[in-house]
Scaffold this motif. Structure first.
Motif, PDB file in Angstrom:
ATOM      1  N   GLU A 120       0.808  -1.222   0.000  1.00 53.35           N
ATOM      2  CA  GLU A 120       0.000   0.000   0.000  1.00 53.35           C
ATOM      3  C   GLU A 120       0.838   1.267   0.000  1.00 53.35           C
ATOM      4  N   VAL A 121       2.085   1.134   0.500  1.00 52.19           N
ATOM      5  CA  VAL A 121       2.908   2.338   0.612  1.00 52.19           C
ATOM      6  C   VAL A 121       3.445   2.720  -0.766  1.00 52.19           C
ATOM      7  N   ASP A 122       3.273   3.994  -1.098  1.00 58.27           N
ATOM      8  CA  ASP A 122       3.735   4.461  -2.405  1.00 58.27           C
ATOM      9  C   ASP A 122       5.253   4.508  -2.456  1.00 58.27           C
ATOM     10  N   LEU A 123       5.772   4.304  -3.674  1.00 57.05           N
ATOM     11  CA  LEU A 123       7.200   4.510  -3.886  1.00 57.05           C
ATOM     12  C   LEU A 123       7.446   6.012  -3.894  1.00 57.05           C
ATOM     13  N   VAL A 124       8.674   6.396  -3.554  1.00 54.48           N
ATOM     14  CA  VAL A 124       9.005   7.822  -3.563  1.00 54.48           C
ATOM     15  C   VAL A 124      10.031   8.074  -4.674  1.00 54.48           C
ATOM     16  N   PRO A 125       9.571   8.611  -5.786  1.00 50.15           N
ATOM     17  CA  PRO A 125      10.537   8.869  -6.852  1.00 50.15           C
ATOM     18  C   PRO A 125      11.412  10.073  -6.516  1.00 50.15           C
ATOM     19  N   ILE A 126      12.572  10.150  -7.178  1.00 53.50           N
ATOM     20  CA  ILE A 126      13.408  11.339  -7.021  1.00 53.50           C
ATOM     21  C   ILE A 126      12.882  12.350  -8.014  1.00 53.50           C
ATOM     22  N   LYS A 127      12.465  13.507  -7.530  1.00 58.14           N
ATOM     23  CA  LYS A 127      11.886  14.483  -8.464  1.00 58.14           C
ATOM     24  C   LYS A 127      12.983  15.137  -9.301  1.00 58.14           C
ATOM     25  N   GLY A 128      12.587  15.628 -10.458  1.00 59.56           N
ATOM     26  CA  GLY A 128      13.528  16.369 -11.298  1.00 59.56           C
ATOM     27  C   GLY A 128      14.418  15.464 -12.123  1.00 59.56           C
ATOM     28  N   ASN A 129      15.334  16.114 -12.863  1.00 61.50           N
ATOM     29  CA  ASN A 129      16.236  15.395 -13.759  1.00 61.50           C
ATOM     30  C   ASN A 129      17.676  15.596 -13.324  1.00 61.50           C
ATOM     31  N   PRO A 130      18.561  14.669 -13.764  1.00 65.56           N
ATOM     32  CA  PRO A 130      19.986  14.889 -13.468  1.00 65.56           C
ATOM     33  C   PRO A 130      20.436  16.214 -14.076  1.00 65.56           C
ATOM     34  N   PRO A 131      21.367  16.911 -13.411  1.00 66.22           N
ATOM     35  CA  PRO A 131      21.759  18.242 -13.883  1.00 66.22           C
ATOM     36  C   PRO A 131      22.648  18.162 -15.123  1.00 66.22           C
ATOM     37  N   SER A 132      22.754  19.295 -15.811  1.00 66.17           N
ATOM     38  CA  SER A 132      23.688  19.403 -16.932  1.00 66.17           C
ATOM     39  C   SER A 132      25.104  19.379 -16.389  1.00 66.17           C
ATOM     40  N   LEU A 133      25.960  18.627 -17.062  1.00 71.46           N
ATOM     41  CA  LEU A 133      27.333  18.510 -16.578  1.00 71.46           C
ATOM     42  C   LEU A 133      28.178  19.704 -17.005  1.00 71.46           C
ATOM     43  N   ILE A 134      27.592  20.589 -17.808  1.00 73.03           N
ATOM     44  CA  ILE A 134      28.326  21.804 -18.193  1.00 73.03           C
ATOM     45  C   ILE A 134      28.096  22.886 -17.149  1.00 73.03           C
ATOM     46  N   ASN A 135      26.835  23.030 -16.713  1.00 67.70           N
ATOM     47  CA  ASN A 135      26.512  24.018 -15.685  1.00 67.70           C
ATOM     48  C   ASN A 135      26.009  23.301 -14.445  1.00 67.70           C
ATOM     49  N   LEU A 136      26.932  22.823 -13.652  1.00 65.41           N
ATOM     50  CA  LEU A 136      26.513  22.129 -12.442  1.00 65.41           C
ATOM     51  C   LEU A 136      25.886  23.120 -11.479  1.00 65.41           C
ATOM     52  N   PRO A 137      24.866  22.684 -10.745  1.00 65.47           N
ATOM     53  CA  PRO A 137      24.303  23.560  -9.716  1.00 65.47           C
ATOM     54  C   PRO A 137      25.405  23.937  -8.718  1.00 65.47           C
ATOM     55  N   SER A 138      25.319  25.141  -8.174  1.00 69.17           N
ATOM     56  CA  SER A 138      26.327  25.563  -7.197  1.00 69.17           C
ATOM     57  C   SER A 138      26.215  24.709  -5.945  1.00 69.17           C
ATOM     58  N   GLY A 139      27.260  24.712  -5.176  1.00 70.22           N
ATOM     59  CA  GLY A 139      27.230  23.975  -3.913  1.00 70.22           C
ATOM     60  C   GLY A 139      27.069  22.492  -4.139  1.00 70.22           C
ATOM     61  N   CYS A 140      26.194  21.873  -3.356  1.00 61.85           N
ATOM     62  CA  CYS A 140      25.914  20.454  -3.525  1.00 61.85           C
ATOM     63  C   CYS A 140      25.110  20.301  -4.809  1.00 61.85           C
ATOM     64  N   SER A 141      25.614  19.534  -5.769  1.00 63.77           N
ATOM     65  CA  SER A 141      24.921  19.502  -7.066  1.00 63.77           C
ATOM     66  C   SER A 141      23.584  18.791  -6.984  1.00 63.77           C
ATOM     67  N   PHE A 142      23.305  18.157  -5.884  1.00 65.92           N
ATOM     68  CA  PHE A 142      22.011  17.495  -5.719  1.00 65.92           C
ATOM     69  C   PHE A 142      20.953  18.439  -5.138  1.00 65.92           C
ATOM     70  N   HIS A 143      21.379  19.659  -4.738  1.00 67.97           N
ATOM     71  CA  HIS A 143      20.423  20.477  -3.982  1.00 67.97           C
ATOM     72  C   HIS A 143      19.109  20.796  -4.696  1.00 67.97           C
ATOM     73  N   PRO A 144      19.084  20.991  -6.049  1.00 62.12           N
ATOM     74  CA  PRO A 144      17.784  21.312  -6.657  1.00 62.12           C
ATOM     75  C   PRO A 144      16.776  20.173  -6.518  1.00 62.12           C
ATOM     76  N   ARG A 145      17.262  18.957  -6.295  1.00 61.48           N
ATOM     77  CA  ARG A 145      16.333  17.827  -6.210  1.00 61.48           C
ATOM     78  C   ARG A 145      16.200  17.327  -4.774  1.00 61.48           C
ATOM     79  N   CYS A 146      16.887  17.979  -3.861  1.00 63.70           N
ATOM     80  CA  CYS A 146      16.934  17.470  -2.496  1.00 63.70           C
ATOM     81  C   CYS A 146      15.845  18.108  -1.647  1.00 63.70           C
ATOM     82  N   ARG A 147      15.049  17.267  -0.975  1.00 65.45           N
ATOM     83  CA  ARG A 147      13.961  17.781  -0.132  1.00 65.45           C
ATOM     84  C   ARG A 147      14.493  18.539   1.077  1.00 65.45           C
ATOM     85  N   TYR A 148      15.748  18.217   1.434  1.00 63.00           N
ATOM     86  CA  TYR A 148      16.261  18.754   2.696  1.00 63.00           C
ATOM     87  C   TYR A 148      17.264  19.874   2.496  1.00 63.00           C
ATOM     88  N   ALA A 149      17.417  20.300   1.226  1.00 62.88           N
ATOM     89  CA  ALA A 149      18.366  21.381   0.979  1.00 62.88           C
ATOM     90  C   ALA A 149      17.910  22.608   1.749  1.00 62.88           C
TER      91      ALA A 149
END
Lengths: 351, 329
Positions: free
Chosen positions: A274-303
């Motif tokens: 019954e418990v839903d799966l939790v997908p990772i939202k968003g897409n992997p970042p562009s390797l040319i323009n990495l997000p600043s700081g932790c590159s996972f932050h745009p997809r991270c719930r806890y950023a």
């Protein structure tokens, strides 16, 4: 050249590997400072999404990148020899002999115009120039037999398209092991196969590893594969290692929100349906323009839980307190434990 | 394989029949009468009727076609009285214009066209394909850029332009080469080659340009194939990777296109023949159309069709020989 590593020295050691491709759109930082090592008889699973740099890493180890179009720095030590910056011809002699590779789709990875036996014999003869054609062919048939292909004599005379998917991957494995390499890199070897065949191929790899005592790198996005075959795990995201440790550590007490995401998005047989799966939202970042700081932050719930650290500062791999378990995350250890228990522990295979 | 070839040959015969019928019908759809064309301006209707009768074109179309087909298989006799011409099988007709059997005309014209096409094809395959392969392997270098630039220019040129420029430069201004002419190979191979070198260069260069681009694209595509990566991962030398693994696969589609191109060119290289004043198949066909000389037109069309059909069969068989995945059935 032939430095014999001591027994507990890792056969493969990668230190601060950086692989960059200059393109017209900018510099693609495919791998950005990754380190790991593998001993003979051990298996390292490298996990990550498409574009996380896992295949680029494996191609660098085999020296398959075009040096004119690639910038590689760091150290890749194979049996004590540093591949980075090594002469092309010297790397070629190592390829297929000391280190070999199995590819994802065996149909496209085998040449459609040559018989399977011929292709395996070719791999043998290039590193055994004194071997006769007959010897090489015999060796090819033996290898086909060894990887569990029935009627190897007859099969060796067939073309890849006459093989089934699983048989083709077995033939591919036979080809990679024909020179008894100390290091085997398997790049998603089961992705193109049926689930039942997947299990057979993984079993085969484990058997062969025991027999040949080879070091294996298993590249995959499938955590099930990692759980079955790997001793250690390296989780990659956007070209960086974000979590590493033993299979036990990473699967039982994952520390990085991305690893949580991977675990929580895979359904479990034993869990609560019954418990839903939790997908990772968003897409992997562009390797040319990495997000600043932790590159996972745009997809991270806890950023953002630690001020603006996630947005400004690249987290370093730091020990979690357990021996060999490292994570690159700005969350505090206490936070990670709490969040994992609250949000993740009940979803998917994380259960 | 044998069954495949037999079936294709039967299909080819059917195709040729269909083409012969269509050509016949088209020819009689033209409002002008060949007899009028032959006779000239001051011809009385009686004379025209006489000529038509002699040519046999006063008969119903169906009957004429029947006679044509009969001629092909058993031969026929033309005319009556003091105008009698025997036409043994395979009789493709009797030329209205120059009192000659069509087969005789073909014997004169076909070797010219075949010589032009074969020489040019060897040139464009050797030069074009090797140039394309080399630029693919040196992708992005000066060599590659120059080769691609030249082939872009070459591919946009036309036979009638390049041919005339070469004629002007090499024959009329400098006299480096004699004016193009045809000498049978069996008579004097040296003269044969010298006389045809200009058409070879012209056709060869233009097609080389196309083939260089084609081979380069094919080779680049093949070089990015997984099995080429596998070959490198095995530790094969660059040379082996390029020749045994990449080239072998890249050449297959080129064989197909080359086969069809050569087949189509054999049907007549009208423009080349006209520019260099060579009496080949194409040129005689164009003249026959102008003169409403049905037997020649029909024979040329059939022969051109035959070349294309046969080229297709050869290409299919070759493909199966080269690529084990292709099974003929």
């Amino acid at each position: 050249m032939s430095v014999t590593p001591t027994a507990d020295e890792p056969y493969l050691r990668v230190r601060d590997l950086k692989v960059q491709f200059p393109t017209e759109d900018g510099l693609v930082k495919a791998v950005d400072g990754v380190s790991f090592s593998v001993r003979r008889g051990q298996t390292l699973g490298i996990v990550g999404e498409s574009g996380s740099g896992k295949s680029v890493t494996s191609m660098s180890i085999l020296g398959l990148h075009n040096p004119k179009r690639t910038k590689i720095s760091g150290e890749i030590s194979v049996g004590g020899r540093n591949i980075v910056g090594m002469d092309d011809e010297k790397i070629r002699l190592l390829r297929g002999q000391d280190m070999a590779m199995i590819f994802q789709d065996p149909l496209s990875a085998l040449h459609p115009y040559y018989k399977v036996g011929v292709q395996i014999a070719e791999a043998y003869r290039i590193h055994h120039p004194s071997a006769s054609k007959a010897e090489a062919t015999k060796r090819a048939v033996d290898m086909l037999d060894r990887v569990g292909i029935p009627q190897p004599q007859r099969r060796a005379k067939q073309y890849p398209h006459e093989f089934s998917g699983g048989m083709r991957q077995r033939a591919m494995i036979a080809m990679s092991l024909v020179n008894d390499p100390a290091l085997l890199i398997a790049d998603e070897p089961t992705t193109a196969l049926d689930v039942t065949v997947q299990a057979q191929i993984l079993d085969l790899l484990e058997d062969l590893q025991r027999e040949f005592n080879s070091a294996i790198i298993m590249i995959t996005h499938d955590l099930g594969v990692v759980a079955q075959i790997a001793d250690d795990v390296l989780v990659m995201y956007a070209g960086r290692a974000i979590e590493t440790g033993s299979v036990e550590q990473v699967m039982r007490s994952p520390q990085h929100p991305y690893t949580w995401g991977l675990l929580a998005s895979v359904p479990s047989l034993h869990g609560d349906a019954e418990v839903d799966l939790v997908p990772i939202k968003g897409n992997p970042p562009s390797l040319i323009n990495l997000p600043s700081g932790c590159s996972f932050h745009p997809r991270c719930r806890y950023a953002g839980r630690n001020g603006n650290k996630s947005f400004a500062e690249v987290p370093e791999l730091r020990s979690t307190g357990q021996e060999g378990h490292q994570v690159a995350c700005h969350l505090t250890a206490a936070d990670r434990l709490k969040l994992y228990q609250e949000d993740i522990a009940h979803a998917g295979v994380a259960q | 394989m044998v069954r495949f070839v037999i079936r294709r040959l039967l299909l080819a015969v059917t195709t040729l029949f269909a083409i012969s019928i269509i050509t016949f019908l088209l020819f009689f759809a033209v409002p002008a009468s060949p007899a009028e064309v032959m006779c000239g301006k001051n011809c009385s209707p009686t004379q025209v009727a006489q000529t038509e009768h002699r040519l046999g074109i006063d008969q119903p179309i169906l009957k004429q076609y029947g006679q044509f087909v009969k001629g092909v298989f058993v031969g026929r006799t033309y005319g009556e009285g003091d105008f009698v011409r025997e036409c043994p099988a395979p009789c493709l007709g009797y030329s209205y214009r120059n009192d000659e059997l069509v087969t005789e005309t073909l014997k004169r014209t076909v070797p010219v066209t075949v010589s032009i096409v074969v020489g040019a094809a060897i040139m464009w395959l050797v030069i074009g394909v090797s140039l394309g392969m080399m630029s693919a392997l040196r992708r992005g270098t000066i060599f590659d850029r120059i080769a691609i630039g030249v082939s872009l220019v070459g591919a946009s040129l036309q036979v009638y332009f390049l041919g005339l420029v070469l004629l002007l430069l090499l024959v009329y201004s400098t006299g480096l080469l004699p004016a193009p002419s045809y000498t049978p190979f069996t008579e004097n191979p040296g003269k044969w080659a010298v006389g045809l070198i200009l058409p070879w260069i012209t056709l060869g260069f233009l097609n080389s340009a196309l083939y260089a681009r084609l081979s380069r694209a094919q080779m680049l595509e093949t070089l990015s194939e997984d099995y080429v990566r596998t070959a490198r991962a095995k530790g094969l030398t660059k040379r082996k990777v390029h020749t045994r693994h990449a080239l072998r696969a890249a050449i297959t589609p080129i064989i197909t296109i080359a086969g069809l191109d050569i087949g189509a060119s054999l049907g007549g290289t009208v423009i080349t023949e006209s520019i260099f004043g060579l009496q080949g198949l194409g040129r005689s066909a164009v003249r026959a159309v102008v003169e409403l000389n049905l037997p020649i037109v029909l024979a040329t069309v059939l022969l051109a069709a035959l070349f294309i059909v046969v080229a297709n069969i050869i290409v299919d068989v070759l493909y199966a020989v080269v690529d084990p995945r292709v099974r003929l059935s």
